[in-house]
Design a protein around this motif. Structure first.
Motif, PDB file in Angstrom:
ATOM      1  N   GLY A   1       0.783  -1.227   0.000  1.00 29.62           N
ATOM      2  CA  GLY A   1       0.000   0.000   0.000  1.00 29.62           C
ATOM      3  C   GLY A   1       0.812   1.273   0.000  1.00 29.62           C
ATOM      4  O   GLY A   1       0.257   2.363  -0.145  1.00 29.62           O
ATOM      5  N   THR A   2       2.140   1.181   0.137  1.00 33.52           N
ATOM      6  CA  THR A   2       2.976   2.381   0.181  1.00 33.52           C
ATOM      7  C   THR A   2       3.394   2.855  -1.203  1.00 33.52           C
ATOM      8  O   THR A   2       3.822   3.994  -1.371  1.00 33.52           O
ATOM      9  CB  THR A   2       4.255   2.140   0.998  1.00 33.52           C
ATOM     10  OG1 THR A   2       5.089   1.193   0.297  1.00 33.52           O
ATOM     11  CG2 THR A   2       3.934   1.619   2.381  1.00 33.52           C
ATOM     12  N   GLY A   3       3.324   1.972  -2.191  1.00 38.15           N
ATOM     13  CA  GLY A   3       3.816   2.297  -3.524  1.00 38.15           C
ATOM     14  C   GLY A   3       5.277   1.964  -3.720  1.00 38.15           C
ATOM     15  O   GLY A   3       5.788   2.023  -4.844  1.00 38.15           O
ATOM     16  N   ALA A   4       5.981   1.612  -2.653  1.00 33.85           N
ATOM     17  CA  ALA A   4       7.398   1.247  -2.754  1.00 33.85           C
ATOM     18  C   ALA A   4       7.532  -0.278  -2.855  1.00 33.85           C
ATOM     19  O   ALA A   4       6.687  -1.032  -2.368  1.00 33.85           O
ATOM     20  CB  ALA A   4       8.169   1.750  -1.542  1.00 33.85           C
ATOM     21  N   GLN A   5       8.597  -0.709  -3.504  1.00 35.02           N
ATOM     22  CA  GLN A   5       8.872  -2.131  -3.661  1.00 35.02           C
ATOM     23  C   GLN A   5      10.196  -2.483  -2.999  1.00 35.02           C
ATOM     24  O   GLN A   5      11.100  -1.652  -2.915  1.00 35.02           O
ATOM     25  CB  GLN A   5       8.974  -2.493  -5.145  1.00 35.02           C
ATOM     26  CG  GLN A   5       7.730  -2.202  -5.963  1.00 35.02           C
ATOM     27  CD  GLN A   5       7.951  -2.518  -7.425  1.00 35.02           C
ATOM     28  OE1 GLN A   5       8.264  -3.647  -7.786  1.00 35.02           O
ATOM     29  NE2 GLN A   5       7.796  -1.511  -8.284  1.00 35.02           N
TER      30      GLN A   5
ATOM     31  N   LEU B   1      13.164   0.053  -1.814  1.00 35.66           N
ATOM     32  CA  LEU B   1      14.054  -0.191  -0.691  1.00 35.66           C
ATOM     33  C   LEU B   1      14.866  -1.428  -1.049  1.00 35.66           C
ATOM     34  O   LEU B   1      14.279  -2.494  -1.325  1.00 35.66           O
ATOM     35  CB  LEU B   1      13.297  -0.447   0.610  1.00 35.66           C
ATOM     36  CG  LEU B   1      12.673   0.741   1.355  1.00 35.66           C
ATOM     37  CD1 LEU B   1      11.490   1.306   0.588  1.00 35.66           C
ATOM     38  CD2 LEU B   1      12.213   0.298   2.745  1.00 35.66           C
ATOM     39  N   SER B   2      16.187  -1.304  -1.125  1.00 35.53           N
ATOM     40  CA  SER B   2      16.999  -2.484  -1.436  1.00 35.53           C
ATOM     41  C   SER B   2      17.531  -3.074  -0.142  1.00 35.53           C
ATOM     42  O   SER B   2      18.040  -2.357   0.723  1.00 35.53           O
ATOM     43  CB  SER B   2      18.133  -2.139  -2.391  1.00 35.53           C
ATOM     44  OG  SER B   2      19.070  -1.277  -1.808  1.00 35.53           O
ATOM     45  N   VAL B   3      17.416  -4.394  -0.032  1.00 35.83           N
ATOM     46  CA  VAL B   3      17.717  -5.083   1.219  1.00 35.83           C
ATOM     47  C   VAL B   3      18.621  -6.278   0.928  1.00 35.83           C
ATOM     48  O   VAL B   3      18.161  -7.326   0.445  1.00 35.83           O
ATOM     49  CB  VAL B   3      16.414  -5.552   1.906  1.00 35.83           C
ATOM     50  CG1 VAL B   3      16.728  -6.257   3.225  1.00 35.83           C
ATOM     51  CG2 VAL B   3      15.468  -4.372   2.134  1.00 35.83           C
ATOM     52  N   GLY B   4      19.909  -6.126   1.202  1.00 36.05           N
ATOM     53  CA  GLY B   4      20.846  -7.212   0.983  1.00 36.05           C
ATOM     54  C   GLY B   4      20.529  -8.430   1.826  1.00 36.05           C
ATOM     55  O   GLY B   4      20.811  -9.563   1.437  1.00 36.05           O
ATOM     56  N   GLY B   5      19.917  -8.203   2.984  1.00 34.77           N
ATOM     57  CA  GLY B   5      19.607  -9.304   3.887  1.00 34.77           C
ATOM     58  C   GLY B   5      18.623 -10.314   3.336  1.00 34.77           C
ATOM     59  O   GLY B   5      18.535 -11.430   3.845  1.00 34.77           O
TER      60      GLY B   5
END
Length: 300
Positions: free
Chosen positions: A133-137, A273-277
């Motif tokens: 719902g935020t529009g971010a992936q 949002l990029s998440v290496g984890g």
């Protein structure tokens, strides 16, 4: 959801089997000593934890290669769920039927691959749900297990995430070391554009000034690295304010991101949002292969 490349999958499974069995055709000294090749049966692939499954597509390749090595019939694989499905502890994910030697020799390899992929998918789904719902992936990174990048990035897709670049070959990412070596952001961007005009150029920035310099240099994808939420919001506002003249600029937050900050970061207006984890720190999803009662031998 883009499927795994069959050639990659065949190579990867062959390497995994060589690792477990020794050079082809290899051997499983316990299984081949205790179970006649004529013995047939069925085994259930079962989830021992709640989560999201991925990597079930590897099962037919694993049992097919094992059967070929042993010279036995290929077991049938009845998938009960598809990759990307949410599952609960105790759910049967697939039923494998055929020579028990093949089932047991294949067991650890197929569990290693599917458990690893399912762990990545489960972790990714937590991020995708947090951003809903935020529009971010949520994006993955190149911080993958050597040799398993295709599987882990496939698992990210199964979990509702998005793949960033697959490697160093398909997208140019200008980071701080490249800027130092080239002399400036402008010089680095121009060098990439001159040498590889067909690739997308992304530029890392950790200050507002760097972000605006990158946009002025022609970058249309910025990595906003390790920025506090307030600074991130300021950068997003400044870049968005100039888009009437620059055109759309995609913005990615990266560095020190946590699930409890996910919606806060997304609220700044970033696209990603990029998440290496997702790939370097996901625990496996515990799966098991349980042989059903009633295993029989066809030996006369």
């Amino acid at each position: 959801m883009t499927a795994l490349d069959p050639a990659w999958l065949a190579r990867t499974v062959a390497i995994a089997l060589d690792e477990d069995l020794g050079p082809e055709p290899g051997r499983d000294v316990t299984t081949q000593a205790t179970i006649p090749p004529e013995t047939v049966g069925a085994a259930d692939l079962v989830a021992r934890q709640d989560g999201v499954v991925a990597g079930l597509v590897v099962i037919p390749e694993v049992v097919g290669q094992v059967a070929a090595r042993l010279g036995l019939p290929v077991p049938t694989v009845d998938h009960r769920v598809a990759d990307g499905a949410r599952v609960a502890r105790g759910d049967v994910l697939a039923v494998l039927t055929g020579p028990v030697q093949v089932l047991l020799v294949a067991e650890r390899t197929l569990l290693n691959l599917a458990s690893r992929a399912s762990g990545v998918a489960t972790h990714t789904r937590r991020w995708a749900d947090a951003l809903d719902g935020t529009g971010a992936q949520v994006l993955d990174t190149r911080k993958t297990t050597p040799g398993l990048r295709a599987l882990e990035k496939y698992a990210v897709r199964c979990g509702g995430g998005t793949n960033k670049r697959m490697g160093l070959y398909d997208v140019a990412m200008v980071k701080d070391n490249h800027v130092v070596a080239a002399g400036s952001v402008v010089a680095a961007v121009e060098a990439v554009r001159a040498r590889f005009p067909d690739v997308t150029i992304q530029v890392e920035a950790d200050t507002l000034a760097q972000a605006l310099e990158a946009v002025a240099a022609g970058a249309r994808f910025l990595l906003l690295d390790n920025m506090p939420t307030q600074l991130l919001a300021e950068v997003v506002a400044a870049v968005r304010g100039g888009e009437l003249s620059t055109g759309r600029v995609e913005l990615e937050a990266t560095g020190n991101l946590t699930l409890d900050r996910a919606r806060e970061v997304a609220s700044t207006g970033v696209d990603y949002l990029s998440v290496g984890g997702l790939t370097h720190s996901s625990p496996i999803l515990d799966l098991a292969l349980d042989l059903e009662p009633g295993t029989t031998s066809t030996r006369r």
